[in-house]
Scaffold this active site. Structure first.
Site, PDB file in Angstrom:
ATOM      1  N   ARG A   1       0.819  -1.227   0.000  1.00 16.08           N
ATOM      2  CA  ARG A   1       0.000   0.000   0.000  1.00 16.08           C
ATOM      3  C   ARG A   1       0.849   1.271   0.000  1.00 16.08           C
ATOM      4  O   ARG A   1       0.335   2.364  -0.201  1.00 16.08           O
ATOM      5  CB  ARG A   1      -0.943  -0.011   1.207  1.00 16.08           C
ATOM      6  CG  ARG A   1      -0.245  -0.017   2.560  1.00 16.08           C
ATOM      7  CD  ARG A   1      -1.259  -0.120   3.700  1.00 16.08           C
ATOM      8  NE  ARG A   1      -0.622  -0.160   5.008  1.00 16.08           N
ATOM      9  CZ  ARG A   1      -0.167  -1.251   5.597  1.00 16.08           C
ATOM     10  NH1 ARG A   1      -0.244  -2.413   4.963  1.00 16.08           N
ATOM     11  NH2 ARG A   1       0.389  -1.209   6.796  1.00 16.08           N
ATOM     12  N   TYR A   2       2.164   1.123   0.249  1.00 17.74           N
ATOM     13  CA  TYR A   2       3.028   2.298   0.333  1.00 17.74           C
ATOM     14  C   TYR A   2       3.863   2.513  -0.930  1.00 17.74           C
ATOM     15  O   TYR A   2       4.444   3.588  -1.104  1.00 17.74           O
ATOM     16  CB  TYR A   2       3.985   2.172   1.524  1.00 17.74           C
ATOM     17  CG  TYR A   2       3.286   2.153   2.852  1.00 17.74           C
ATOM     18  CD1 TYR A   2       2.398   3.155   3.219  1.00 17.74           C
ATOM     19  CD2 TYR A   2       3.511   1.104   3.742  1.00 17.74           C
ATOM     20  CE1 TYR A   2       1.756   3.123   4.450  1.00 17.74           C
ATOM     21  CE2 TYR A   2       2.873   1.064   4.973  1.00 17.74           C
ATOM     22  CZ  TYR A   2       1.987   2.073   5.321  1.00 17.74           C
ATOM     23  OH  TYR A   2       1.347   2.048   6.528  1.00 17.74           O
ATOM     24  N   ILE A   3       4.012   1.499  -1.747  1.00 14.60           N
ATOM     25  CA  ILE A   3       4.879   1.635  -2.922  1.00 14.60           C
ATOM     26  C   ILE A   3       4.047   1.624  -4.194  1.00 14.60           C
ATOM     27  O   ILE A   3       2.919   1.110  -4.214  1.00 14.60           O
ATOM     28  CB  ILE A   3       5.948   0.518  -2.961  1.00 14.60           C
ATOM     29  CG1 ILE A   3       5.299  -0.864  -2.924  1.00 14.60           C
ATOM     30  CG2 ILE A   3       6.930   0.690  -1.819  1.00 14.60           C
ATOM     31  CD1 ILE A   3       6.288  -2.021  -2.999  1.00 14.60           C
TER      32      ILE A   3
END
Length: 887
Positions: free
Chosen positions: A127-129
């Site tokens: 979800r962060y990259i």
């Protein structure tokens, strides 16, 4: 037990227990289930297809990303979710596979923390990259028009059977997979070299490619075996000197991380194999591991020990297995490149044919449209109430023009014509229509030309890929030949050997007994006993080696310099014999008899001589009737050194009372003949490389490097030599070094002549400026140089020749020297001495380059080696020993 056997072997129906029962054939069931499972894992999970070089999960990820492609980054979590429409095996497997593709930095344009291949740090949560397809992937991986499609697992979507990849992607990325009863391990190769190899294939030449790892390092591919099972690659970390007390590891072996490498170093240190104070990991974007040496440690020996006992050297066994036409196949990497290249060529042909068809269709309709509007066929449309009669009318009107068309007119063509808007008809420009048709004609001819010259078109395609995407993708792993490091030569002496002669025990655990020598726990010990037997065994904490020991020491395999001098009596009353021998190859723990084997034999005198020394001894005989001379001298130098199994020469038939040494002897072996092997940058005694001469213990080797250093190195097989060597030879303190160098500060050329300082082992003799560089160096008595001057305002001074012996006198080592000229110098070169005085030169380093873009590094090395061999054969009668001068 019989009931269980019947359960597996019974027929499908039978009777038992008073009634009929259906019995399932379990052995057949397991057989079928296992085969189905094995086939599924091999074809659908673990092994890549040769057509596009991808496993199913990789193919589905890229197809999903292409499906979502809009030029912007997508959250990896979204890509994983979309991919699950095609890959029903959970988000974790998709996420891990996507990170692995991204870390190869070829198909995915990444944003965020995608982990670190050097440290082994994992990527951030999906979800962060973010990610999107790279421009390279969009250019070579996708083409829906040439893709064969199949239904996804639930039948709701279409997915590609294989992607129409126009590049040897499998070899570029590498892959590893373990299936049921089958595994594959294809190593990554260099992007640029793959393109050059594909071009070579298209030109009818055989490619020669070798892996290139993203972590860099050094690799020996001499046993690569074309990537097939049975091959083996040795990979080493790149280790250099940070300072006199510190080593720096700047590149690590493939499949290692800095953490695993450091753990292996610390483990070897704890076991006493190496000796280091501490290890620091300063890795960020580049690898930097500092190894701080213990006080008194030899850096060269420690480097070899790191290769011998830690993960600084690893071996990888490739196994090039792929899926082709739904069947496993093992194929070499060069053949794999050939197959991929021809598939790319076929893919380009299909794309050209599709493009030609589309252009012809455009030309056909543009011609119809032009005639349709110019002949005003649309005016009479109102006369025809239905489509059939209208089409009859139009077919009739087009009859006079049918020879102009590329194909017959169809109902679909007429349907398109009847749907042309009126505004387009009113604005129709005949001139523009003719220009468009002319442009289409040119494109059609161009595509036909490409199809007629498909090989040339494919070569240009690969060259364009290299131009667009090859920058920054140069080879990272250096191809080298490695010497075999003998572990016993480089291991730290981490134990002490003790012996209890009375009870016949030896080992490093007998700390209260007699100390013999420092040793390591991997050493072998050699023991000679009074009865004339010898045994070699591995050192242990405590082991019985036999009573009546004459000599115990560390055994060195293949040691042909240590010479043993021995006098023995054959049997209880036999003749006395003397012999000299070496002990090289043996079988461990096997007793060897050094006498004739007669019962009652006894060794009367024994000595071990590390350099073949031959002493004089006095033999005292027992008194006997009619025996006048009771003593006499023997000189072992009168005997030749023979095999250990030889019986020796007779000394006397009379009984001997004792033998004592009279005079210590000199070595009878002479000096060591030493060679320098340029391929591994090591000296050897095995006639490999350039002959440097004969060396005694006190002699040293002179090494001059391009960075302006000279070193005086001892003759040790563990010594390391810099890669930028420009001169290496046996050191002669009487010689004068003449050097021409460029001073980085003044931007001028200087020349200096000086004597060596024998007390210094490493000396920097040019100026310290980073831009200073050594131009040429000579040990000739009267060197002559030629100077070519650069043009100034279109005019260049006349070239000069200068005798440096007359130009400058011998000065102090630290002197800057004399300026060579006030004019701007273009080039300085050494005028070669007459042919009769030439010494054998090695291949200049600048000649070991590629002759063309298709030549592989190994081909270049082979070509250079062949050239060197031809030169040596031509000049084999010149003065020897040789100096190796890489200028």
């Amino acid at each position: 037990m019989s009931d269980k056997k019947n359960l597996f072997e019974a027929s499908d129906s039978g009777s038992g227990g008073g009634g009929d029962h259906n019995i399932t054939h379990l052995s057949g069931m397991y057989k079928n289930w296992f085969l189905e499972y094995a086939s599924y894992v091999i074809l659908e999970r673990a092994v890549p297809a040769i057509e596009d070089g991808m496993k199913p999960v990789q193919r589905r990820i890229l197809h999903s990303m292409w499906e979502m492609e809009d030029g912007r980054y997508n959250k990896v979590a979204n890509v994983i979710g979309n991919t699950m429409k095609y890959h029903p095996h959970g988000d974790a497997s998709i996420g891990d596979a996507m990170v692995q593709i991204g870390q190869k930095d070829l198909l995915i344009d990444m944003q965020g923390n995608w982990g670190n291949i050097f440290t082994g740090d994992s990527a951030a949560a999906p979800r962060y990259i973010e990610a999107r397809l790279s421009k390279f992937a969009l250019d070579v991986v996708f083409n829906p028009k040439t893709t064969q499609w199949q239904s996804s697992y639930d039948g709701r979507n279409k997915e590609p059977v294989t992607l129409p990849v126009k590049f040897p992607l499998l070899l570029a990325q590498g892959v590893e997979g373990i299936a049921v009863g089958l595994a594959c391990k294809i190593l990554p190769h260099n992007f640029v070299e793959l393109i050059d190899g594909s071009i070579a294939v298209l030109r009818g030449r055989k490619p020669d490619i070798y892996p290139d790892f993203p972590t860099g390092g050094l690799a020996d591919f001499s046993n690569y075996n074309d990537g097939l099972r049975g091959g083996r690659i040795r990979i080493r970390a790149k280790i250099g000197m940070y300072d006199k007390k510190t080593l720096v590891i700047s590149e690590i072996p493939f499949s290692c991380t800095t953490s695993s490498l450091i753990d292996s170093i610390l483990g070897a240190n704890e076991k006493g194999k190496i000796k280091v104070r501490k290890v620091e990991d300063n890795t960020a974007e580049q690898v930097e591991i500092l190894v701080h040496l213990a006080v008194g440690s030899d850096p060269d020996k420690t480097i070899d020990a790191l290769y011998a006992f830690t993960d600084c050297e690893i071996s990888i066994s490739p196994n090039a297995g792929v899926i082709e036409n739904d069947k496993p196949r093992f194929v070499g990497v060069n053949e794999m490149l050939r197959i991929s290249t021809h598939k790319t060529q076929e893919q380009l042909r299909r794309e050209l044919e599709l493009e030609l068809h589309e252009l012809q269709e455009k030309w056909h309709f543009a011609s119809l449209e032009k005639i349709f509007i110019k002949e005003e066929m649309y005016i009479d449309f109102k006369k025809y109430s239905d489509r059939e009669t209208l089409y009859v009318y139009l077919y009739e009107r087009f009859k006079p023009f049918k020879k102009k068309f590329l194909r017959p007119i169809t109902d679909e063509d007429l349907a398109r014509l009847t749907q042309i808007p009126m505004i387009r008809i009113t604005r129709f420009d005949s001139i523009k229509a003719d220009e468009m048709l002319k442009e289409l004609d040119q494109k059609i001819e161009q595509v036909k030309h490409h199809l007629a010259n498909l090989v040339d078109f494919a070569i240009e395609f690969f060259k364009d890929l290299k131009k667009k995407y090859g920058a920054g993708r140069e080879r990272k792993t250096e191809i080298k030949s490695f010497e075999n490091i003998v572990a016993t030569r480089v291991v730290i002496a981490n134990e002490k050997l003790y012996v209890n002669r009375e009870e016949g025990f030896a080992g490093y655990g007998l700390k209260k007994d007699e100390f013999v020598i420092d040793c390591s726990d991997i050493d072998d010990i050699i023991v000679f006993r009074k009865d004339g037997t010898m045994v070699v065994s591995k050192v242990q904490e405590k082991a019985f080696v036999g009573k009546d020991m004459l000599h115990i020491a560390i055994f060195k395999k293949n040691d042909d310099r240590t010479t043993y001098n021995m006098i023995y009596r054959d049997g209880a009353k036999g003749a006395v014999m003397m012999k000299r021998f070496n002990v090289t190859g043996i079988t461990r723990d096997k007793p060897y008899n050094l006498t004739k084997g007669t019962a009652g034999s006894e060794v009367l005198y024994f000595s071990a001589n590390p350099n073949g020394e031959a002493e004089r001894v006095t033999v005292f005989l027992k008194p006997a009737v009619a025996l006048r001379k009771l003593q006499f001298d023997l000189d072992f130098s009168d005997l030749g050194i023979k095999a250990r199994s030889s019986m020796g020469n007779m000394v006397t038939r009379n009984p001997v009372r004792k033998v004592v040494i009279k005079e210590k002897g000199m070595s009878t072996l002479g000096a060591h003949k030493v060679w320098f092997d340029e391929t591994v940058l090591r000296i050897n005694y095995d006639v490999k490389g350039t002959y440097l001469g004969e060396f005694m213990v006190e002699d040293r080797i002179l090494v001059v490097t391009h960075s302006g250093y000279y070193s005086l190195k001892p003759v040790e097989l563990t010594a390391h030599f810099d890669e930028d060597i420009v001169l290496i030879e046996k050191f002669d303190p009487k010689k004068v070094l003449t050097a021409v160098y460029f001073d980085g500060e003044s931007k001028q050329y200087f020349v200096k002549r000086f004597n060596f300082d024998p007390a210094s082992t490493r000396v920097h003799f040019i100026t310290e400026n980073p831009e200073s560089r050594l131009e040429l160096v000579s040990l000739e008595k009267s060197p002559v140089i030629s100077i070519e001057f650069a043009k100034v305002k279109g005019v260049a001074p006349k070239d000069e020749k200068i005798k440096l012996e007359e130009f400058i006198e011998i000065r102090n080592l630290k002197a800057k020297g004399n300026k060579l000229s006030s004019n701007k110098i273009k080039e300085v070169s050494l005028v070669e001495p007459p042919e009769s005085k030439k010494k054998l030169m090695a291949i200049p380093r600048e000649e070991i380059e590629f002759e063309n873009t298709e030549e592989s590094p190994v081909e270049a090395m082979r070509r250079a080696a062949k050239k060197k061999a031809e030169f040596e054969e031509k000049h084999k009668d010149l003065d020897k020993p040789n100096q190796l001068n890489l200028f």
